[in-house]
Write a protein that holds these residues in place. Sequence first.
Motif, PDB file in Angstrom:
ATOM      1  N   ASN A   1      -9.697   9.455 -39.724  1.00 15.01           N
ATOM      2  CA  ASN A   1     -10.654   8.308 -39.386  1.00 15.01           C
ATOM      3  C   ASN A   1      -9.855   7.665 -37.990  1.00 15.01           C
ATOM      4  N   SER A   2     -11.038   6.920 -37.413  1.00 14.30           N
ATOM      5  CA  SER A   2     -10.741   6.198 -36.405  1.00 14.30           C
ATOM      6  C   SER A   2     -10.069   6.945 -35.085  1.00 14.30           C
ATOM      7  N   LEU A   3     -10.392   8.283 -34.925  1.00 13.92           N
ATOM      8  CA  LEU A   3      -9.845   9.102 -34.210  1.00 13.92           C
ATOM      9  C   LEU A   3     -10.010   8.723 -32.621  1.00 13.92           C
ATOM     10  N   ASN A   4      -8.821   8.875 -31.847  1.00  7.62           N
ATOM     11  CA  ASN A   4      -8.895   8.421 -30.493  1.00  7.62           C
ATOM     12  C   ASN A   4      -8.321   9.758 -29.595  1.00  7.62           C
ATOM     13  N   PRO A   5      -8.743   9.615 -28.395  1.00  9.17           N
ATOM     14  CA  PRO A   5      -8.148  10.916 -27.534  1.00  9.17           C
ATOM     15  C   PRO A   5      -6.856  11.484 -27.681  1.00  9.17           C
ATOM     16  N   GLU A   6      -6.066  10.720 -28.005  1.00  9.19           N
ATOM     17  CA  GLU A   6      -4.480  11.104 -28.210  1.00  9.19           C
ATOM     18  C   GLU A   6      -4.335  11.858 -29.446  1.00  9.19           C
ATOM     19  N   ASP A   7      -5.421  12.041 -30.363  1.00 13.28           N
ATOM     20  CA  ASP A   7      -5.658  12.850 -31.476  1.00 13.28           C
ATOM     21  C   ASP A   7      -5.818  14.165 -31.274  1.00 13.28           C
ATOM     22  N   THR A   8      -6.316  14.139 -29.989  1.00 17.48           N
ATOM     23  CA  THR A   8      -6.678  15.805 -29.497  1.00 17.48           C
ATOM     24  C   THR A   8      -5.625  16.764 -29.603  1.00 17.48           C
ATOM     25  N   ALA A   9      -5.812  17.634 -30.282  1.00 12.81           N
ATOM     26  CA  ALA A   9      -4.727  18.793 -30.617  1.00 12.81           C
ATOM     27  C   ALA A   9      -5.176  19.855 -31.331  1.00 12.81           C
ATOM     28  N   VAL A  10      -4.413  20.843 -31.567  1.00  7.89           N
ATOM     29  CA  VAL A  10      -4.662  21.879 -32.395  1.00  7.89           C
ATOM     30  C   VAL A  10      -3.821  21.599 -33.702  1.00  7.89           C
ATOM     31  N   TYR A  11      -4.604  21.614 -34.773  1.00  7.84           N
ATOM     32  CA  TYR A  11      -3.979  21.140 -36.031  1.00  7.84           C
ATOM     33  C   TYR A  11      -3.459  22.384 -36.927  1.00  7.84           C
ATOM     34  N   TYR A  12      -2.391  22.220 -37.574  1.00  7.62           N
ATOM     35  CA  TYR A  12      -1.924  23.450 -38.324  1.00  7.62           C
ATOM     36  C   TYR A  12      -1.437  22.873 -39.770  1.00  7.62           C
ATOM     37  N   CYS A  13      -1.481  23.782 -40.667  1.00 10.96           N
ATOM     38  CA  CYS A  13      -0.673  23.316 -41.986  1.00 10.96           C
ATOM     39  C   CYS A  13       0.207  24.441 -42.235  1.00 10.96           C
ATOM     40  N   ASN A  14       1.215  23.988 -42.953  1.00 14.76           N
ATOM     41  CA  ASN A  14       2.297  24.677 -43.335  1.00 14.76           C
ATOM     42  C   ASN A  14       3.288  23.880 -44.267  1.00 14.76           C
ATOM     43  N   THR A  15       4.233  24.569 -44.589  1.00 14.93           N
ATOM     44  CA  THR A  15       5.149  23.749 -45.382  1.00 14.93           C
ATOM     45  C   THR A  15       6.294  22.937 -44.761  1.00 14.93           C
ATOM     46  N   ASN A  16       6.744  21.954 -45.230  1.00 18.10           N
ATOM     47  CA  ASN A  16       7.782  21.077 -44.608  1.00 18.10           C
ATOM     48  C   ASN A  16       9.176  21.246 -45.486  1.00 18.10           C
TER      49      ASN A  16
END
Length: 115
Positions: A83-98
């Motif tokens: 929510n409340s996305l801003n240009p700084e959130d622009t990216a490629v998003y990935y899922c993985n373990t941590n």
Amino acid sequence: QVRLVESGGGLVQAGGSLRLSCAGSGIIFSVNVMAWYRQAPGQQRELVARIAPNGITNYANSVKGRFTISRDNVKNAMYLRMNSLNPEDTAVYYCNTNPAYHDYWGQGTQVTVSS
């Protein structure tokens, strides 16, 4: 064997919302610490949010209060409500373990936030 497929990215205006999905095979989300990562142009990949088998979640300070990570054990899927996305959130998003496993990285899903 392990396959993680991200989806749900797209182009959104600043202030908008988006929900990302991660579907897994060869891995059981409910018994792993699962996480969302992102990599912005010219930047290192960073941990955005994670969820432990006990349901405890953690968020990067930059997204705390705006993003929500969740998991569906029946579907073996994970989600990231943004929510409340801003240009700084622009990216490629990935899922993985941590911690992340190198061989688990998928193609990711592009999130672009326009100003």
